[in-house]
Each structure stands twice: as C-alpha cells, then as structure tokens.
Scaffold this motif. Sequence first.
Motif, PDB file in Angstrom:
ATOM      1  N   HIS A  83       0.827  -1.213   0.000  1.00 45.59           N
ATOM      2  CA  HIS A  83       0.000   0.000   0.000  1.00 45.59           C
ATOM      3  C   HIS A  83       0.863   1.265   0.000  1.00 45.59           C
ATOM      4  O   HIS A  83       0.497   2.257  -0.637  1.00 45.59           O
ATOM      5  N   TYR A 113       3.760   1.493  -1.380  1.00 43.95           N
ATOM      6  CA  TYR A 113       4.251   1.624  -2.761  1.00 43.95           C
ATOM      7  C   TYR A 113       3.133   2.107  -3.683  1.00 43.95           C
ATOM      8  O   TYR A 113       3.349   2.973  -4.536  1.00 43.95           O
ATOM      9  N   ASN A 114       1.939   1.562  -3.494  1.00 42.54           N
ATOM     10  CA  ASN A 114       0.810   1.942  -4.354  1.00 42.54           C
ATOM     11  C   ASN A 114       0.505   3.441  -4.237  1.00 42.54           C
ATOM     12  O   ASN A 114       0.353   4.140  -5.252  1.00 42.54           O
ATOM     13  N   TYR A 154       3.256   5.353  -5.805  1.00 40.46           N
ATOM     14  CA  TYR A 154       3.215   5.246  -7.271  1.00 40.46           C
ATOM     15  C   TYR A 154       2.088   6.112  -7.846  1.00 40.46           C
ATOM     16  O   TYR A 154       2.270   6.814  -8.834  1.00 40.46           O
ATOM     17  N   ARG A 155       0.922   6.060  -7.214  1.00 37.99           N
ATOM     18  CA  ARG A 155      -0.206   6.849  -7.733  1.00 37.99           C
ATOM     19  C   ARG A 155       0.038   8.341  -7.567  1.00 37.99           C
ATOM     20  O   ARG A 155      -0.485   9.156  -8.332  1.00 37.99           O
ATOM     21  N   GLU A 208       7.829   4.720 -11.359  1.00 42.64           N
ATOM     22  CA  GLU A 208       8.373   3.665 -10.503  1.00 42.64           C
ATOM     23  C   GLU A 208       9.585   4.130  -9.691  1.00 42.64           C
ATOM     24  O   GLU A 208       9.696   3.823  -8.498  1.00 42.64           O
ATOM     25  N   ALA A 209      10.462   4.887 -10.333  1.00 40.92           N
ATOM     26  CA  ALA A 209      11.696   5.291  -9.645  1.00 40.92           C
ATOM     27  C   ALA A 209      11.387   6.105  -8.387  1.00 40.92           C
ATOM     28  O   ALA A 209      11.924   5.838  -7.309  1.00 40.92           O
ATOM     29  N   ASP A 210      10.484   7.097  -8.516  1.00 39.64           N
ATOM     30  CA  ASP A 210      10.140   7.922  -7.360  1.00 39.64           C
ATOM     31  C   ASP A 210       9.365   7.116  -6.325  1.00 39.64           C
ATOM     32  O   ASP A 210       9.552   7.315  -5.118  1.00 39.64           O
ATOM     33  N   ARG A 213       9.668   3.983  -5.683  1.00 40.79           N
ATOM     34  CA  ARG A 213      10.670   3.158  -4.975  1.00 40.79           C
ATOM     35  C   ARG A 213      11.360   3.979  -3.895  1.00 40.79           C
ATOM     36  O   ARG A 213      11.484   3.563  -2.753  1.00 40.79           O
ATOM     37  N   ASP A 214      11.819   5.164  -4.301  1.00 47.07           N
ATOM     38  CA  ASP A 214      12.554   6.014  -3.356  1.00 47.07           C
ATOM     39  C   ASP A 214      11.684   6.401  -2.165  1.00 47.07           C
ATOM     40  O   ASP A 214      12.136   6.369  -1.023  1.00 47.07           O
ATOM     41  N   LEU A 215      10.430   6.792  -2.460  1.00 44.96           N
ATOM     42  CA  LEU A 215       9.517   7.187  -1.378  1.00 44.96           C
ATOM     43  C   LEU A 215       9.286   6.016  -0.429  1.00 44.96           C
ATOM     44  O   LEU A 215       9.327   6.174   0.793  1.00 44.96           O
ATOM     45  N   SER A 216       9.043   4.829  -0.982  1.00 45.42           N
ATOM     46  CA  SER A 216       8.772   3.655  -0.152  1.00 45.42           C
ATOM     47  C   SER A 216       9.986   3.334   0.715  1.00 45.42           C
ATOM     48  O   SER A 216       9.860   3.079   1.920  1.00 45.42           O
TER      49      SER A 216
END
Lengths: 198, 186
Positions: A30, A32-33, A36-37, A42-44, A46-49
């Motif tokens: 969640h 990541y979701n 992502y939204r 995907e790159a950002d 990933r970094d945020l997660s």
Amino acid sequence: MARPDAMRAASYTPEELARYEALVQRYGRHVYNIAYRMTGNEADARDLSQEAFLRVYRALRRVEPGAPLESWLYRIVSNLYIDLLRKRPRHRVESLDVPLETPRGELARELPDVAANPEAIFEREQIDGTIQQALGTLSEELRMVAVLSDVEGFSYEEIATILHVPLGTVKSRLHRARQILQDRLRPYLEARRRGWEA
Amino acid sequence: MLNHHRAEHLLSAYLDGELPPQEAAAVQEHLLDCAGCRETYERLRGTKGLLGQLPLAEPPADLWPVLLEPAAGGPDPGDPGGRPARGRGLRFARIPRPRRWPALLRRPAWAIAAALAVLLLAAVPLVKGTVDRLHATEIGVDLYVREHAIQMSREPLADRAYLDLVATDADLVLVGETSRAGEGGR
C-alpha cells in the motif's frame, strides 16, 4: 571490537526486527501503491517507499506494538512526496487537449477515439494509463486527496488525519479533484455508461 | 430547502456517505428535482468508480529486499544519519551534511582576517630570510677576497704591497665585524 551484527542485536532485539519485517510485509504494497499513484513513476515510488520504511525502522521503538500505523505511515509518505516536489522544479500541469509543443512544430496528443473503437477503451492497461495521466494533471494537494479517497478508500476523517488538514478541506479538495478528473475522463465515463445501458 | 449551488458542492460528500443525515436528505431531495445535479452526480460516481478500479500497483520484486534491508544489515537505529550499506542511494540522502568549517567561511570578515594572518605568518620569515641572505652574501665575498689576498702573499712573485692593501681594506667586512669604513685609519 564488537561485530556489527552483535551491535545491531544489542540495539534491536530479534522480536523487534521481526516486527519491522512484519510491518514491511503488511504495509509495503500500500505504501508503494500510494507513492506510485502520487508520483506516477516507478523510480520515485521506490525512493519514497524506501525512505518511508527507513523512518519506520528508526522509530520502531517509539511505535507501540499493535497501534494502528496506517495514518502515521501514509503521512510519512505524503510528507516525503511534498519534500520531493519541493526539491524539484515545479511540475508543469499539462492539459490533455492542448497540443504538445515540439521543436518540429505542434503535435496533437493521441487520445483514444472512443466513437471509432469503443472496445479499445476497456483495455485495462490503457484505462489505467489514462487515469494515472489524469491524476498527474491535478495539483499535488488535490491528487493526494483523490488517491487516498478513491484509490485507497480512506474516509474523510482518516484523510484529514493523514494530511493534517481540516475535514472541510478534504471535502472541498476531493470534490474539486473529481470535477477536474471527470472532465479529463469524460470519454471513458460516457463509454462506461453506454456499457451499463447496453 | 437547499439551493442548487450548495447542493452541487455537496454531491461528492453525499456520494461518499460523508454527510450528516439531515444534509444528506436535503441533497437527495434536490436531486429528485434537478436534472443537472443528477447528471453531475452520475459523472462523479463514474469518476470515483474508475479510480477505484485502478489495480494496486505491484512493487517491483527487487524492492522487497531493499525495504527489509535496514533489519537485515542496515544502519544502527541509534544512528539518525545511518543509511543502508547496500542498495542504490536515496534521492533524499543526496544532500551532504554540512561540515563545521564552512560555517566560518560564511562570515566574510572572519575569512578575510584569517587569510591576512596566514599571509603575514608566511611573509615575515620570507622577507627576513631574504635580507639575511643578501647580507651574508656580501660578507662572504669580502671574506673570500681577504683570505685570497693572505693566501697570495705566500706566493713568491706576488705584489705584496697591493695584497697588503687588499687584506687590510677597511671596507672589507668579516663575519661578526662591523664595517670600519670611514674611520679614517687607512
């Protein structure tokens, strides 16, 4: 000299490490979701997660076992997203019906022609891509509310807690976000409606 | 009775079931009378439906080990600046922490004063050294000339009168001696 493993064990017990792993398993998708939204790539996401869970890891001892973590965790994600935007040049809001300017002249955006090929618009990936694109045209304030409400299904009160804004602000931002989105997604909405009527 | 503008503004909250019962009843009543609001309501409902159909974005498989990394070999929890040892760098971690000394450089007055002090410390020995070296060279030549004259006096064919004159020249200065020039003893 103590081995790094031994030092870590002295800092976090195996139970605490197991608890951290359980949190990653439970909330990872969640987090990541949402990332992502919100970011649309995907790159950002990933970094945020990664950064969000690193913060969870550091604060692990301050988090009471069994306490509901969702609001706190998603607030971390939304704050990180705002930080990310601040560190970058402001995102340009693009309107789908304005021609794209290229060095070789103006280029009309290719939007699916609903009337010519109604089946095509129900292709899953295409719809997802267009909705994501439409989300991307919202300001970050509106996008966050729309994602938390309509993608993740949080209540107004939960969103107000996550974003630290009054309930009335959630209400008006969400309404505004949906008004913009319904304009952007009008061809899909009409086709969907025709699908229901048929 | 709810006016049209107010009712339209409440449609999203009505759709989400987030209105108090009284307000919800008023919006419902307005919807029965207003075709425009019914149309808007349907579009809002469709929009919410489209967004709700978005699948959960699946994290890339290689993200899981990265998320679990802190527990598997990452930073010490007591180290707020600690970063996982492996994995690619985070964008948030790219700003290096400022070290202490640049704070001094941020104050121009301090920086100029420090630069002047360094310059002074380097320049004083340099200037003094050069003066001493020039002085020593002068004395060194004089000494050489006098010693050479004494040496030559032992040679059988040397002009002794001239050599005496050179060796006893008051203008020649020996190391540690002050010049006797101008004393009138010549």
